[in-house]
Scaffold this motif. Structure first.
Motif, PDB file in Angstrom:
ATOM      1  N   THR A   1       0.857  -1.181   0.000  1.00 41.74           N
ATOM      2  CA  THR A   1       0.000   0.000   0.000  1.00 41.74           C
ATOM      3  C   THR A   1       0.898   1.239   0.000  1.00 41.74           C
ATOM      4  O   THR A   1       2.022   1.202   0.490  1.00 41.74           O
ATOM      5  CB  THR A   1      -0.932   0.067   1.227  1.00 41.74           C
ATOM      6  OG1 THR A   1      -0.146   0.106   2.414  1.00 41.74           O
ATOM      7  CG2 THR A   1      -1.874  -1.113   1.281  1.00 41.74           C
TER       8      THR A   1
ATOM      9  N   GLY B   1      -1.587   6.112  -8.236  1.00 42.35           N
ATOM     10  CA  GLY B   1      -1.782   4.797  -7.656  1.00 42.35           C
ATOM     11  C   GLY B   1      -0.569   3.921  -7.906  1.00 42.35           C
ATOM     12  O   GLY B   1       0.377   4.316  -8.596  1.00 42.35           O
TER      13      GLY B   1
ATOM     14  N   SER C   1       0.787  -0.289  -8.681  1.00 36.90           N
ATOM     15  CA  SER C   1       0.439  -1.632  -9.123  1.00 36.90           C
ATOM     16  C   SER C   1       1.684  -2.503  -9.021  1.00 36.90           C
ATOM     17  O   SER C   1       2.746  -2.137  -9.538  1.00 36.90           O
ATOM     18  CB  SER C   1      -0.061  -1.601 -10.568  1.00 36.90           C
ATOM     19  OG  SER C   1      -0.328  -2.906 -11.023  1.00 36.90           O
TER      20      SER C   1
ATOM     21  N   PHE D   1       7.243  -2.523  -8.738  1.00 34.67           N
ATOM     22  CA  PHE D   1       5.922  -1.901  -8.838  1.00 34.67           C
ATOM     23  C   PHE D   1       5.976  -0.752  -9.823  1.00 34.67           C
ATOM     24  O   PHE D   1       7.047  -0.259 -10.174  1.00 34.67           O
ATOM     25  CB  PHE D   1       5.415  -1.425  -7.473  1.00 34.67           C
ATOM     26  CG  PHE D   1       6.169  -0.262  -6.883  1.00 34.67           C
ATOM     27  CD1 PHE D   1       5.753   1.037  -7.105  1.00 34.67           C
ATOM     28  CD2 PHE D   1       7.299  -0.473  -6.109  1.00 34.67           C
ATOM     29  CE1 PHE D   1       6.446   2.118  -6.559  1.00 34.67           C
ATOM     30  CE2 PHE D   1       7.998   0.585  -5.557  1.00 34.67           C
ATOM     31  CZ  PHE D   1       7.572   1.879  -5.784  1.00 34.67           C
ATOM     32  N   LYS D   2       4.793  -0.348 -10.299  1.00 38.93           N
ATOM     33  CA  LYS D   2       4.721   0.802 -11.190  1.00 38.93           C
ATOM     34  C   LYS D   2       3.801   1.859 -10.603  1.00 38.93           C
ATOM     35  O   LYS D   2       2.882   1.549  -9.845  1.00 38.93           O
ATOM     36  CB  LYS D   2       4.292   0.404 -12.595  1.00 38.93           C
ATOM     37  CG  LYS D   2       3.022  -0.373 -12.695  1.00 38.93           C
ATOM     38  CD  LYS D   2       2.793  -0.857 -14.125  1.00 38.93           C
ATOM     39  CE  LYS D   2       1.713  -1.906 -14.172  1.00 38.93           C
ATOM     40  NZ  LYS D   2       1.518  -2.426 -15.515  1.00 38.93           N
ATOM     41  N   THR D   3       4.099   3.106 -10.928  1.00 33.95           N
ATOM     42  CA  THR D   3       3.268   4.217 -10.492  1.00 33.95           C
ATOM     43  C   THR D   3       2.330   4.579 -11.642  1.00 33.95           C
ATOM     44  O   THR D   3       2.746   4.662 -12.798  1.00 33.95           O
ATOM     45  CB  THR D   3       4.115   5.436 -10.082  1.00 33.95           C
ATOM     46  OG1 THR D   3       5.017   5.771 -11.133  1.00 33.95           O
ATOM     47  CG2 THR D   3       4.922   5.126  -8.831  1.00 33.95           C
ATOM     48  N   LEU D   4       1.072   4.764 -11.300  1.00 37.00           N
ATOM     49  CA  LEU D   4       0.034   5.010 -12.302  1.00 37.00           C
ATOM     50  C   LEU D   4      -0.682   6.310 -12.008  1.00 37.00           C
ATOM     51  O   LEU D   4      -0.779   6.733 -10.856  1.00 37.00           O
ATOM     52  CB  LEU D   4      -0.998   3.874 -12.280  1.00 37.00           C
ATOM     53  CG  LEU D   4      -0.481   2.458 -12.471  1.00 37.00           C
ATOM     54  CD1 LEU D   4      -1.545   1.457 -12.082  1.00 37.00           C
ATOM     55  CD2 LEU D   4      -0.053   2.259 -13.900  1.00 37.00           C
TER      56      LEU D   4
END
Length: 129
Positions: free
Chosen positions: A65, A79, A81, A94-97
């Motif tokens: 989170t 967000g 992912s 992880f990737k930032t969206l």
């Protein structure tokens, strides 16, 4: 006083551990780990794609989170992912969206803006480790 917020608990997971990090972003999405508990580094591999390195392997990846702290009102909602979590090496990708505020938002992989801060919590299980 009772707290009315959601917090993942994973009560049935033996040996669960929470890893904390504070990550600041510079130009072109360059991350700096300014504080980390059991997280030793973060690397940007391409636009909006980051790899966390934990202090060691874990037996199970449970979740991630994050909360972005921004200095201005963003044009899009940010967000995260998870792409992968390799238990043997402790690497979590992880990737930032960003999703715009339209009626049908389409998430796009982007770098956080310079000056933004990400407070991150990673949940892993260490049963048998």
């Amino acid at each position: 006083m009772e707290h009315n917020f959601w917090e993942p608990s994973f009560h049935n997971e033996p040996g669960r551990v929470t890893l904390d990090a504070k990550i600041t972003f510079g130009a072109s999405g360059a991350p700096t780990l300014t504080r980390g508990q059991f997280i030793t580094s973060i690397t940007r591999t391409s636009t909006g794609l980051y790899v966390l390195t934990t202090s060691g392997p874990f037996s199970r990846f449970l979740g991630l989170t994050g909360v972005f702290l921004v200095s201005t009102v963003p044009a899009a909602n940010m967000g995260l992912s998870v792409v992968s979590a390799v238990t043997t090496t402790g690497a979590i990708t992880f990737k930032t969206l960003a999703a715009d505020n339209s009626a049908t938002p389409a998430p796009v992989v982007i770098d956080p803006a310079s000056g933004e801060i990400l407070y991150l919590q990673v949940y892993v299980g260490n049963a048998g480790a």
